[in-house]
Scaffold this motif. Structure first.
Motif, PDB file in Angstrom:
ATOM      1  N   TYR A   1       0.850  -1.182   0.000  1.00  0.00           N
ATOM      2  CA  TYR A   1       0.000   0.000   0.000  1.00  0.00           C
ATOM      3  C   TYR A   1       0.887   1.233   0.000  1.00  0.00           C
ATOM      4  CZ  TYR A   1      -3.081   3.600   2.041  1.00  0.00           C
ATOM      5  OH  TYR A   1      -3.794   4.744   2.293  1.00  0.00           O
TER       6      TYR A   1
ATOM      7  N   ARG B   1      -7.478   3.672  -4.916  1.00  0.00           N
ATOM      8  CA  ARG B   1      -8.648   4.030  -4.102  1.00  0.00           C
ATOM      9  C   ARG B   1      -8.918   5.519  -4.325  1.00  0.00           C
ATOM     10  NH1 ARG B   1      -9.261   4.934   1.981  1.00  0.00           N
ATOM     11  NH2 ARG B   1     -11.290   4.051   2.508  1.00  0.00           N
TER      12      ARG B   1
ATOM     13  N   GLN C   1     -20.289  -1.781  -1.844  1.00  0.00           N
ATOM     14  CA  GLN C   1     -19.646  -1.915  -0.532  1.00  0.00           C
ATOM     15  C   GLN C   1     -20.616  -1.545   0.580  1.00  0.00           C
ATOM     16  OE1 GLN C   1     -17.358   2.434  -0.307  1.00  0.00           O
ATOM     17  NE2 GLN C   1     -16.215   0.627  -0.877  1.00  0.00           N
TER      18      GLN C   1
ATOM     19  N   PHE D   1     -16.178 -12.289  -6.044  1.00  0.00           N
ATOM     20  CA  PHE D   1     -15.416 -12.241  -4.795  1.00  0.00           C
ATOM     21  C   PHE D   1     -16.092 -11.316  -3.803  1.00  0.00           C
ATOM     22  CE2 PHE D   1     -11.712 -14.668  -5.689  1.00  0.00           C
ATOM     23  CZ  PHE D   1     -11.371 -14.462  -7.014  1.00  0.00           C
TER      24      PHE D   1
ATOM     25  N   ASP E   1     -14.059   1.748   7.903  1.00  0.00           N
ATOM     26  CA  ASP E   1     -15.155   2.285   7.124  1.00  0.00           C
ATOM     27  C   ASP E   1     -14.647   2.648   5.738  1.00  0.00           C
ATOM     28  OD1 ASP E   1     -17.607   4.933   7.804  1.00  0.00           O
ATOM     29  OD2 ASP E   1     -17.229   3.737   6.012  1.00  0.00           O
ATOM     30  N   PRO E   2     -15.267   2.158   4.677  1.00  0.00           N
ATOM     31  CA  PRO E   2     -14.805   2.504   3.320  1.00  0.00           C
ATOM     32  C   PRO E   2     -14.825   4.010   3.064  1.00  0.00           C
ATOM     33  CG  PRO E   2     -16.413   0.734   3.231  1.00  0.00           C
ATOM     34  CD  PRO E   2     -16.402   1.233   4.643  1.00  0.00           C
TER      35      PRO E   2
ATOM     36  N   TYR F   1      -5.392   3.936   5.215  1.00  0.00           N
ATOM     37  CA  TYR F   1      -5.163   2.525   4.946  1.00  0.00           C
ATOM     38  C   TYR F   1      -6.377   1.689   5.315  1.00  0.00           C
ATOM     39  CZ  TYR F   1      -2.884  -2.037   5.269  1.00  0.00           C
ATOM     40  OH  TYR F   1      -2.551  -3.348   5.119  1.00  0.00           O
ATOM     41  N   ASN F   2      -6.766   0.836   4.411  1.00  0.00           N
ATOM     42  CA  ASN F   2      -7.939   0.005   4.641  1.00  0.00           C
ATOM     43  C   ASN F   2      -7.794  -1.284   3.845  1.00  0.00           C
ATOM     44  OD1 ASN F   2     -10.409  -0.625   5.740  1.00  0.00           O
ATOM     45  ND2 ASN F   2     -11.605   0.608   4.320  1.00  0.00           N
ATOM     46  N   GLU F   3      -6.914  -2.163   4.333  1.00  0.00           N
ATOM     47  CA  GLU F   3      -6.624  -3.394   3.611  1.00  0.00           C
ATOM     48  C   GLU F   3      -7.847  -4.279   3.534  1.00  0.00           C
ATOM     49  OE1 GLU F   3      -3.375  -5.607   5.199  1.00  0.00           O
ATOM     50  OE2 GLU F   3      -3.842  -7.401   4.030  1.00  0.00           O
ATOM     51  N   GLN F   4      -8.064  -4.834   2.363  1.00  0.00           N
ATOM     52  CA  GLN F   4      -9.182  -5.751   2.149  1.00  0.00           C
ATOM     53  C   GLN F   4      -8.666  -7.183   2.090  1.00  0.00           C
ATOM     54  OE1 GLN F   4     -11.783  -4.705  -1.122  1.00  0.00           O
ATOM     55  NE2 GLN F   4     -11.351  -2.528  -0.840  1.00  0.00           N
TER      56      GLN F   4
ATOM     57  N   PHE G   1      -9.727 -10.906   0.838  1.00  0.00           N
ATOM     58  CA  PHE G   1     -10.651 -11.511  -0.114  1.00  0.00           C
ATOM     59  C   PHE G   1     -11.016 -12.942   0.270  1.00  0.00           C
ATOM     60  CE2 PHE G   1     -11.041  -8.709  -3.839  1.00  0.00           C
ATOM     61  CZ  PHE G   1     -10.133  -7.724  -3.488  1.00  0.00           C
ATOM     62  N   GLY G   2     -12.275 -13.282   0.024  1.00  0.00           N
ATOM     63  CA  GLY G   2     -12.708 -14.656   0.164  1.00  0.00           C
ATOM     64  C   GLY G   2     -12.297 -15.469  -1.051  1.00  0.00           C
TER      65      GLY G   2
END
Lengths: 112, 117
Positions: free
Chosen positions: A48, A91, B48, B90, B97-98, B103-106, B108-109
Motif C-alpha cells: 500500500y 482508491r 460496498q 469475490f 469504514d470505506p 489505509y484500509n486493507e481488504q 478476499f474470500g
C-alpha cells in the motif's frame, strides 16, 4: 472516469528482478494497492502506498509518484511461485466514500 | 486462509434464473465489498457496505442487489441471469469504514464461480 494501465504480460527468469509498472488517471486519490492473484484464487494484499516514495517489504517493494500518476512493483530474487497476476488498484473518492478501481492485471511468468 | 468465507464455491444455473451468493466477513470486520471478475473485464467493484449500510456502488447492474445483515454477513442477489454474468464473484472484508481516509486493507474470500448456461 478512472483509468489504470499496466502491461498485460511479462516474463522473467528465476532469481532475477522484475519491475511491473502501473499508470493511473483518477478523479482524486487515496492510496494505491498491489495485489497478487494466482489463477483461480483470491487476490492477496502485497503493498500500500499513499505518499510518494518507496515501500519495501521483503523481496517486494512498491514505489509511488502521485504527481506522475505512476507506481511500480519491484520483485527481487524471483521464485517460480511468483508466477501470478499482479493487480494495481487505486482508491479514489466516489459519492461520499472511497472505491477501488483495479487495473486488468499483469500476468508474470517466471521460468527456470 | 483470509478468514472470509463464501458459499457456494461453484454454481451452475440457466439463463433467466436467480441466485444468491453468501459472504461471511473476517471476525471483527465491519465492511464488506463485492467484486466481479471475468476474463474480459478484470476485477470490477460492485458494491460496498459498512455495518449494515450501503456505502458506495460501482459497476453493479440493476438486476443485481446486495445487503449486509445485522450479523454482518452479506448476500449478493443476481436475477434474470444472462450468459455474460458468468464470472468469479469475490467478497472482501476490512475493519475500517470505506468512507474513511487512509489505509484500509481488504481480505478476499475464495470466490464463487458462477456459470450461466
Amino acid at each position: 472516469g478512472q483509468n489504470i494501465d499496466q502491461p498485460t504480460e511479462m516474463t522473467a527468469t528465476e532469481g532475477a528482478i522484475v519491475q511491473i509498472n502501473c499508470t493511473y488517471q483518477t478523479s482524486g486519490f487515496n492510496g494505491l494497492f498491489w495485489y497478487q492473484q494466482h489463477a483461480g484464487e483470491a487476490p492477496t494484499f502485497l503493498s500500500y502506498n499513499v505518499l510518494d516514495g518507496l515501500e519495501e517489504k521483503g523481496r517486494f517493494s512498491s514505489f509511488l509518484s502521485r504527481s506522475k500518476g505512476y507506481s511500480y512493483l519491484l520483485l527481487k530474487e524471483l521464485q517460480m511461485k511468483d508466477s501470478a497476476s499482479y493487480l494495481c488498484a487505486v482508491r479514489a473518492p466516489s459519492g461520499g466514500s472511497y472505491i477501488p478501481t483495479f487495473g486488468r492485471g499483469t500476468s508474470l511468468i517466471v521460468h527456470p | 486462509d483470509s478468514g472470509v468465507t463464501q458459499t457456494p464455491k461453484h454454481l451452475i444455473t440457466a439463463t433467466g434464473q436467480r441466485v444468491t451468493l453468501r459472504c461471511s466477513p473476517r471476525s471483527g470486520d465491519l465492511s464488506v465489498y463485492w467484486y466481479q471478475q471475468s476474463l474480459d473485464q478484470g476485477l470490477q467493484f460492485l458494491i460496498q457496505y459498512y455495518n449494515g449500510e450501503e456505502r458506495a456502488k460501482g459497476n453493479i447492474l440493476e438486476r443485481f442487489s446486495a445487503q449486509q445483515f445485522p450479523d454482518l454477513h452479506s448476500e449478493l442477489n443476481l436475477s434474470s441471469l444472462e450468459l455474460g454474468d458468468s464470472a468469479l464473484y469475490f467478497c472482501a472484508s476490512s475493519v475500517g469504514d470505506p468512507a474513511g481516509e487512509g489505509y484500509n486493507e481488504q481480505f478476499f474470500g475464495p470466490g464463487t464461480r458462477l456459470t450461466v448456461l
